[in-house]
Structures are given as C-alpha cells and as structure tokens.
Design an enzyme around this catalytic site. Sequence first.
Site: not given
Lengths: 354, 375
Positions: A85, A117, A207, A240, A245, A272, A302
Amino acid sequence: MDRPEGKTGIIGWGVYIPRYRLKASDIAKLWGFDPTTPSSLGIHEKAVAAVDEDSITMGWYAASSAIKRAGIKPEKIEAVFVGSESKPYAVKPSGTVIGDALGVSRKRLTTDLEFACRAGSEAVRLVVSLVSSGTIGYGLAIGSDTAQANPGDVLEFTASSGAAAFVIGPAEDAAARFEAVVTYVTDTPDFWRREGSKYPMHGEGFTGEPAYFHHITSSVNLLMEETGLRPEDFDYAVFHQPNGKYPLRVASKLGIPKEKVLPGLVTPWIGNTYNASALIGLSKVLEEAKPGQRILVAPFGSGAGSDAMSLIVTDKASARVNEAPTVEDFLSRKTYIDYAEYAKSRHIIWRNWG
Amino acid sequence: MGKVFVAGVGMTKVGRIFNKGYKELAMEAVDKALNDAGIAVSEVDYLVVSSAFSDSLLNQVDISSILAQEMGIDVPAISVNTGESSGVAALEAALNAVRAGKSNTALIIGVEKLSEFPSAKINSSFSHVLDYEIEGIRGIAPINYAALLLKEYMKRYGVKRDDIFQWAIEMHKRAEKNPYAYLRFALDLDKARNSQVISSPLTLYDVAPLADGAAAAVLVNEDLQTTIRTQPVEIVATASATAPPIYLRNDMLDMLATKKALERLRTTVKFKMGKDIALQVHDSFSIYGFLALEELGVCGRGEGVKAIGDLQYLNVGGGLKARGHPVGASSLYALDETVLLMRDSFSGLRYDGDAALIHSISGAENNAWLALLKR
C-alpha cells in the site's frame, strides 16, 4: 477431499527489515501522548526505512533471500506478485522492477496488488492457485511496505517498514506445505487512504471489533469448519500484527494460547510492517519450527478481509534457514535514530527539490 | 393539576454500536417502552425527542419530525436540546404537555449516535456545549474545567488523588449488574491509577465514555394510569436553572445551577434528601459526581468520598461513568433505570423509599435539571 492447495508449498522465504529503529517513547514525547500509550499498544520501537529505501528495494531483498533459500534458478519463477500500500510509483508496477532485478523469467505474470495490509497474503493465494493448477511451476509472492502515518496520529507509533517474500512451488520440494487456505472478505470501511492523500485515515475503535477481530475470527473459523481442524491442532499461530496487543487478543478469542502466538509476534520490536506483518511472523516461525508442526497464519487487511492458512512444516525447512539472513538477524541488527532522522527518512519534511 | 405517570420504559445497550443507525436505536428503545407499557404506537399523541448532537454529527435537524415519520405517526413532535441535560428537559416538555391536557400519552425518546466519527470530531462537537465564541475558540473543553475543579477540590478539602478513583470503582460495580451498561467490568484502584492522563490530573477512568444509545419512556395522565400494566411511577416535578459561566463564579466549586434548581424544586414539592434516597447524579467527570452529592445536600462539602460507600441507591445503572454517556439520552437512561428500580426490577436491588431524584447538568454546569419521582 483433497484441496488443490495441498499440491503446493513454500519452497523458500526471505524477509527484509530496515536497520533503523525509532523508539515509541520518542513519538509519545514529541506529540505529547501519555507516556503509557506505547505500552497500551504493546509497542517498543518500529523499523524505519532509510531515505534511499522503498517497498521495491526491500521487496527485492526479501525476494532474493527467498530465492536463495528455495535453491532454484530465478529463471524458473513465472510469476511475481507484489502486495503493497506504499508503492513508489502510483502507476508503474513494482513487480517489473523487482522481477528484472532478480533475473526472473520474462515469461512471467506480474502485477502489484492493493488490499491494505493483506495484498501480500492475496499474492500468496494467487501463486498457490497458479501452481496448483499447473499454470506455473514456481511463483514469487511479496509483501512490502514503507507504511505512512499522519504525524501525531496514534498510527504513527506502529506504521513501519519491512518486506517478506515467498517462493511457492510444488509440495514435494516445500519447506512447508499448504494444507488449506480460505479467505473472508466484506465491505468494511475501517481504514483507507484517498487518492492524492498522503496519509491514511482510520476509524479508531472501528478498526478493532468489526474489522480486525471479526474478519480474522471469521476466516479462521471458516478454515476450521472446512478442514475439521481445531485450535489445539496448531503448534503456532501467526496473525496480522497492527500492534502488539491485537494478535494476543484475537488468539484468546479463538481459544489459542499466547505461547503459540509469541514466537511469531514481531510488531513490538519492528512495528506494523503492513503487507509484511504476518508474513515476517510466519518467516520467523519457519526458522524455528520442527518437521510435522502445523502453523496457522491469518493475515488481515482493512477494507476488509482475512485469509486463514494452515501450513505443515517439512523436514526440508531447517536446512534452508541459514541460506539467507534470518528474521532474528534482522531483529538484532539495529541502529536507533531520533524523530528528526525518521522525519527525513520517511519524507515527512517537505522541501523543494531544486 | 393532574398527576403524570411513567407507564413504560425502554433502553438499548450503551456502547459503540457499529451496526445500527440512530433510527434503529431509537425504534428499539421505543418498541421496548411501548411494549413495557402495553400501549400501541397509534395511541401516542405527543412526541419529544432529546438528542444533543443530531445536527452536528448526524446531519439531522428536526430529528423529532423524522422519528415521527419513522414511526408512522402524525402527532405534535418537538426536539429538545439543553446539551448534556437534554433528557430531563425533554421529560419536562412531555410532562407539561400531559399536564396541560395537550397529551394523554406522550412518548419521550433520547438518542445519540456518536461512533460514526473519529474521536477528534466527537470531542470537538462535545466541547460545543460550552460557549463557542468565548470558550470554544480558545480550545477549552468541558474536561479542562473538570480538571481545574478536581485540582481545587483536592487542595481545598485535602482529598487524595486515589480517593477520587472511588467514584469510578463504585460506578463500575453498579454497571457490572446493569445489562444495558457500556463498561461492564470491575475496576480496581491499580488499574484506575495507571490509566492514561486525559487532562491532568484527570485520567481515563475519571471520564465518562461518550457512547451510542437510546432510551425511551411513555408518560400517561391520571386517567390512563389505571389501564397500564406496569406499576406506575409518578413524575412529581421537574425544575431547572441556568447559571453564569464557571469563570464568572465566586467559587468554582459551587454548582450554582444545581443549587438554584434544587431551591425551585423544593418550592413545588417536599422531599427529604439523605443517604438512602434513590439518586442519579450527573458524573460526566467523577469530580462532578462528588460536587453534585454535596450541592444536593446528601453529604457535607468535601465529604463525598467518605459518603459514597454508603450510597446504595446512587446511580444504580453505573452513572455516566460506567453505564456510558450517550449524551442526549443519558438522563433518560437515568429515568428508566430509576423507574425500574422503583418497580423493584433493576439490578436485583430492592428500594423501599418512595421518592427518587434525577440530576443532570450540561457542560461546566451551564444548566442543571432535576426530576423528582414518586411511587
């Protein structure tokens, strides 16, 4: 029923993580975030591509390592798919540059894919399909990103740079063979970047539950349903990793203990890496797993979608680990930079060019 | 003047409701309230809707007419907006309509849908409950005032930072038992203490979470009261006041609007304030919870922390703090919870008192609204 993906496997893998690291505490300090913000995201530091690196250079490096591990001539590769991306060119395929730089056969399929992603993961699926159908012998699936984040946005703590690549070919020669792959996709506007916009927007809490968690649990449950596998059948689980967390939380929702997730969890130390995120995690697991062990991989993108893949490690994997730099090599190779250097490297500072 | 009763109540779960629009939330609450009362929608003859941010966040002016259309009714429909206290203001409008004989069966809907937007936009809209030309353009938000009040409160009364977390801890205990609450988990001092600083010295757990939700109530007059199936709870009186902005007050810890509203309420109805009364106070920030207890005379100045442990019937649903703060709907949640409590059907609590008080304010106490209920 034999699944077509059972005829295929990962022949070689490779990653690239830039040397530079920016501490999350520096970002918190600069923008006036609460000092506990990094720990609430489970992030210590993130990898920053240097000023002369982009998703093409990183993708090339990862792919060249994958080819080394595969032990095949580049000419045998008949497909190059790049999921990103953060393409350096809006129009001009990254895959052509990488393919030619690697010396891949010119009788090849090549395209760049975009799905936030998980485009790199879709690249894996496409190559698996082409190999299993007999259309090609070997193909290259690459996920590579220099992810952007609006300065001062919470996303800036995690958005980082990195690449992963896989040579996928016949199962007989695989370091890990595919057992089953499924995909779950919906129209969910959790994260986006408009044409012409420099930085992406995101729906904050949106998200999470309706995007990341819903899609990953859906794809993994679909995988279990179609294969009859259960959470306890997997030795490793890689999800992913948008932060440190979420992967642990989604694992707990799926009834997978965190000990199976931690070996593939790299975001706390590199951030990330978007299209490379779960794929670097998978690479790290391939470098330590024993023959016969089963790996669950569930990337997420996403927009939104998630793939769930079941892989079984073969006795060919361990001999290939040291054919190219390992994930551990990249994790321990690091130089800290400050925010100013990061801003320069990631072109956050606007300046006239001549 | 005839008596007015709450015939039915209905609430949706408070939270970030991503898969429902505001109309769906409102209709869910309305269906529940009408079913509770055993009244058909066609019997509703007056509609009052309370929503603080329908214009600014839902792009909907005149939300009451739109919701009347949604329900397929052609009754008088008005929208009420007094910021965070809109719910009690809507209750008063409906009460007046029934008392004036303009309505026999009035429906009140409080609805807020905030989660469509990023928090920067929500917080910006929320700060518009203050005076935009004076406070808004200077970047002052309600939370900044709450932080100042908390600092002053701790200094003046020697209250410790940890003591203030008792509010959140108590509210979370209540929310755990409330099926409609947003934050249904126990909170301990450690967790509260280590939460993020939002506006020093306020941390995350001092702040009520802005959320989505809808609450509805049906009011009926005395004649209809005998026909409804639920145990009637009477709305005895409402009272309200506005007050000067906080920066013009002699003492910023005085809740002037609350004080005036209480005086007005007492001129119309006699009731006894005490630790055993069922009470819902506005706790958009924990400091307001303590200040309200003290201003309403439940306990002395600076004694809120000591008192809170004994207040079994305080904010039985968890308050704004833990039930959540769907702004225009919040005080209608307080109303619905209190009505259920008085019918002995809320959180397994048994309440023996005959009166209950609901308190709601907006912004830095620009206004205060009170409603007194009796059974």
